[in-house]
Design an enzyme around this catalytic site. Structure first.
Site, PDB file in Angstrom:
ATOM      1  N   ASP A 115     -34.036 -50.603  17.049  1.00  0.00           N
ATOM      2  CA  ASP A 115     -33.376 -49.400  17.546  1.00  0.00           C
ATOM      3  C   ASP A 115     -34.166 -48.170  17.155  1.00  0.00           C
ATOM      4  O   ASP A 115     -35.205 -48.262  16.518  1.00  0.00           O
ATOM      5  CB  ASP A 115     -31.900 -49.311  17.134  1.00  0.00           C
ATOM      6  CG  ASP A 115     -31.655 -49.912  15.777  1.00  0.00           C
ATOM      7  OD1 ASP A 115     -32.496 -49.683  14.892  1.00  0.00           O
ATOM      8  OD2 ASP A 115     -30.638 -50.602  15.598  1.00  0.00           O
ATOM      9  N   LYS A 126     -29.837 -45.946  20.686  1.00  0.00           N
ATOM     10  CA  LYS A 126     -29.579 -44.837  21.601  1.00  0.00           C
ATOM     11  C   LYS A 126     -30.903 -44.236  22.019  1.00  0.00           C
ATOM     12  O   LYS A 126     -31.722 -43.911  21.170  1.00  0.00           O
ATOM     13  CB  LYS A 126     -28.785 -43.742  20.875  1.00  0.00           C
ATOM     14  CG  LYS A 126     -27.335 -44.061  20.714  1.00  0.00           C
ATOM     15  CD  LYS A 126     -26.646 -42.951  19.945  1.00  0.00           C
ATOM     16  CE  LYS A 126     -26.038 -43.566  18.700  1.00  0.00           C
ATOM     17  NZ  LYS A 126     -25.683 -42.712  17.648  1.00  0.00           N
ATOM     18  N   MET A 132     -25.751 -40.914   6.847  1.00  0.00           N
ATOM     19  CA  MET A 132     -24.967 -40.702   8.074  1.00  0.00           C
ATOM     20  C   MET A 132     -23.934 -39.589   7.908  1.00  0.00           C
ATOM     21  O   MET A 132     -22.838 -39.677   8.444  1.00  0.00           O
ATOM     22  CB  MET A 132     -24.255 -42.003   8.472  1.00  0.00           C
ATOM     23  CG  MET A 132     -25.221 -43.083   8.885  1.00  0.00           C
ATOM     24  SD  MET A 132     -24.399 -44.564   9.461  1.00  0.00           S
ATOM     25  CE  MET A 132     -23.935 -45.307   7.912  1.00  0.00           C
TER      26      MET A 132
HETATM   27  N1  SAH Z   1     -30.382 -49.059   6.440  1.00  0.00           N
HETATM   28  C1  SAH Z   1     -30.784 -47.687   6.396  1.00  0.00           C
HETATM   29  C2  SAH Z   1     -29.644 -46.762   6.614  1.00  0.00           C
HETATM   30  C3  SAH Z   1     -29.015 -46.908   7.969  1.00  0.00           C
HETATM   31  S1  SAH Z   1     -27.761 -45.758   8.286  1.00  0.00           S
HETATM   32  C4  SAH Z   1     -31.499 -47.412   5.076  1.00  0.00           C
HETATM   33  O1  SAH Z   1     -31.483 -48.249   4.174  1.00  0.00           O
HETATM   34  O2  SAH Z   1     -32.138 -46.355   4.950  1.00  0.00           O
HETATM   35  C5  SAH Z   1     -28.642 -44.449   9.065  1.00  0.00           C
HETATM   36  C6  SAH Z   1     -28.762 -43.277   8.132  1.00  0.00           C
HETATM   37  O3  SAH Z   1     -29.829 -43.491   7.253  1.00  0.00           O
HETATM   38  C7  SAH Z   1     -29.035 -41.981   8.793  1.00  0.00           C
HETATM   39  O4  SAH Z   1     -27.885 -41.375   9.293  1.00  0.00           O
HETATM   40  C8  SAH Z   1     -29.624 -41.193   7.645  1.00  0.00           C
HETATM   41  O5  SAH Z   1     -28.610 -40.735   6.795  1.00  0.00           O
HETATM   42  C9  SAH Z   1     -30.381 -42.262   6.896  1.00  0.00           C
HETATM   43  N2  SAH Z   1     -31.816 -42.288   7.218  1.00  0.00           N
HETATM   44  C10 SAH Z   1     -32.515 -43.288   7.760  1.00  0.00           C
HETATM   45  N3  SAH Z   1     -33.832 -42.982   7.834  1.00  0.00           N
HETATM   46  C11 SAH Z   1     -33.961 -41.765   7.303  1.00  0.00           C
HETATM   47  C12 SAH Z   1     -35.052 -40.891   7.055  1.00  0.00           C
HETATM   48  N4  SAH Z   1     -36.310 -41.221   7.395  1.00  0.00           N
HETATM   49  N5  SAH Z   1     -34.810 -39.711   6.465  1.00  0.00           N
HETATM   50  C13 SAH Z   1     -33.571 -39.354   6.118  1.00  0.00           C
HETATM   51  N6  SAH Z   1     -32.504 -40.132   6.334  1.00  0.00           N
HETATM   52  C14 SAH Z   1     -32.689 -41.318   6.900  1.00  0.00           C
END
Ligand code: SAH
Length: 514
Positions: free
Chosen positions: A43, A65, A180
């Site tokens: 995604d 999306k 998120m």
């Molecule tokens: N599994 C992912 C999180 C998924 S939920 C992890 O471990 O990072 C998706 C959320 O992750 C986003 O809404 C944001 O809050 C965060 N996120 C993912 N990549 C990011 C990035 N490069 N910088 C800041 N926040 C990030």
């Protein structure tokens, strides 16, 4: 109850953590699986460059999306993964960060387990920690905190009452990290303060953390919502509350990198973009890989194979490009088992990258010009001809691409060498927008576009994408610049030594000068 393996599904599904977005933060195991994958389900959050690691023919399915389309519902993704397992030996489900940190990876694993599909999980670097680190915020620090809490700011849409333990989070000690949380940031921070969270504790938001697009805002719990709004920060971002935020101004190494905040387009092939992209990214650039060409088999594969088999009979082998070396030796080792079968031919090469590919198979180059252009190779041959007893009547095999200039052939023939050709590959237009870069380039623009060969110029022009306003052009050398001129374009900077490191240096200098 014991689960029985569904006999119809032979494939394995790998839930792979892609890390926060920098391809360098993917695990070795993850990369290996992407390279092996028959099918890649991803995604929007994964780093687009990683899609380029997949082998040709790998089916890529975007379930996120994109451009107004909705994401596939989770139940459909679960079903899709089960279907893929029935069809492909190796399916990689690529998930941002770590698959089990708010990524619904657990639900996918359960669905696979229920369907009797074999699966494995490859953890990833979570944005909850790496996103902070990239903005200069250590998640823990001796003397400042002894614990950290990670929570989600986004409620499951199907749940009406809040299941977030606001009071518990407000009362918690140490660093608090919210994922998120951007769409309801103001409400969540207000709720925390109403539940006793001190408004004067430092807080920050980091968008696109650990990538070239990173932007961050430092404030306090009470001030963060306004600061974020003012700076125009959005998702994806991590929000962090805690004393550790105070360290950011001192430890924020990323924003000090020479190319921080610059969007740079790389127009090489998928196979070749890696080195240039990695060097630019290391300097902090937001690298957009725009593959315009792809390396394909030569039109006459039989001639190529015959030339490779005959190679041991030549006095000289001349390699014009790294691709030529790779293709040549792939074919060579399909026929011969031992490098000694190549015989005692002398070797000539154009370009440090070409010499490096030869070194990788244990071969040192005898003649290589300082500047990576055909004319310089000829000049070098002339300078050294006596060492080799002259060029006349020497038999030479020239390994090159179907496209490109014929200077080497013409000039060596003039010197009475006997030159045969080994056409090792063909560069063809890349028709897919493999990683969505074309769309992004058109909607968001770029600061610099790089061209590393004449064919990248021709193929970029063939895409018919207008150069974004204000985008500067960087060329790897005079031949590429001359091709740009054919299209009425003048490079803003040209590399002095016609190499990838030289190009990176030239771009850095140009950016530093403003
Ligand atoms: N599994 C992912 C999180 C998924 S939920 C992890 O471990 O990072 C998706 C959320 O992750 C986003 O809404 C944001 O809050 C965060 N996120 C993912 N990549 C990011 C990035 N490069 N910088 C800041 N926040 C990030």
């Amino acid at each position: 109850m014991e689960t029985t393996r569904n006999t119809k599904t032979a494939g394995t599904v790998y839930l792979v953590g892609a890390g926060p977005g920098d391809p360098g933060l993917m695990t070795l195991r993850g990369r290996e699986l992407i390279e092996r994958a028959d099918c890649l389900v991803y995604d929007a959050l994964g780093a687009p460059a990683m899609l380029g690691w997949a082998k040709p023919g790998c089916e890529k399915i975007d379930v996120g999306k994109r451009s107004g389309k909705h994401a596939l519902p989770q139940e459909d993704i679960n079903r899709l993964l089960v279907t893929c397992a029935g069809r492909y030996a190796c399916t990689v489900r690529l998930k941002g960060g770590d698959p089990y940190v708010f990524g619904r990876g657990g639900e996918e694993a359960l669905a696979l387990q229920e369907a009797g599909v074999a699966f494995e999980v490859v953890p990833g670097v979570t944005s909850a920690i790496a996103g902070l680190a990239a903005a200069g915020i250590p998640v823990t620090q001796r003397g400042l905190c002894t614990q950290f809490t990670v929570f989600t700011g986004h409620e499951d849409a199907r749940k009406s009452a809040s299941t977030l333990d606001i009071a518990g989070i407000a009362a918690a000690q140490g660093t608090k990290v919210m994922l998120m949380g951007m769409s309801r940031l103001r409400e969540t921070l207000a709720a925390l303060m109403a539940a006793g969270q001190s408004g004067s504790v430092p807080a920050a938001a980091v968008q696109w953390g650990a990538t070239g697009r990173q932007r961050s805002v430092l404030s306090t719990v009470a001030g963060l919502a306004d600061a974020v709004e003012q700076a125009g920060l959005g998702s994806p971002a991590v929000v962090v509350i805690g004393e550790v935020v105070r360290l950011a101004p001192r430890l924020d190494w990323r924003s000090r990198l020479p190319l921080a905040g610059r969007r740079i387009v790389v127009t090489r092939t998928r196979e070749q973009a890696g080195a240039l992209s990695a060097q630019l990214a290391q300097l902090g650039a937001d690298v957009m890989e725009l593959p315009t060409i792809r390396i394909a088999d030569p039109s006459n594969r039989r001639d190529f194979a015959e030339a490779v088999v005959d190679a041991p009979h030549y006095d000289w082998l001349i390699f014009s490009s790294p691709n030529g070396v790779k293709r040549f030796f792939r074919a060579f080792f399909a026929v011969f088992e031992d490098i000694r079968e190549l015989g005692g031919a002398r070797l000539a090469a154009i370009g440090a990258g070409t010499a490096a590919e030869l070194r990788a198979v244990g071969l040192m180059v005898d003649v290589m010009p300082k500047k990576a252009v055909a004319e310089e190779l000829i000049a070098e041959f002339d300078r050294k001809a006596d060492e080799f007893g002259g060029l006349a009547h020497s038999t030479m095999l020239w390994v090159h691409s179907e496209q490109g200039r014929r200077v080497i052939y013409d000039e060596l023939m003039k010197r009475q060498a006997i030159v045969d050709e080994c056409v090792a590959y063909n560069t063809v237009p890349e028709t897919e927008d493999v990683n969505g870069t074309r769309a992004r380039l058109q909607s968001e623009g770029a600061d610099v576009i790089t061209f590393t060969s004449s064919s990248t110029v021709h193929h970029f022009m063939a895409l018919g994408i207008p150069l974004p306003a204000g985008c500067r052009i960087a060329s790897i050398g005079p031949v590429t610049s001359a091709t740009l001129a054919e299209y009425g374009l003048k490079p803003d900077v040209e590399s002095a030594d016609h190499s990838i490191p030289g190009l990176v240096q030239a771009v850095s200098r140009m950016v530093a000068q403003g």
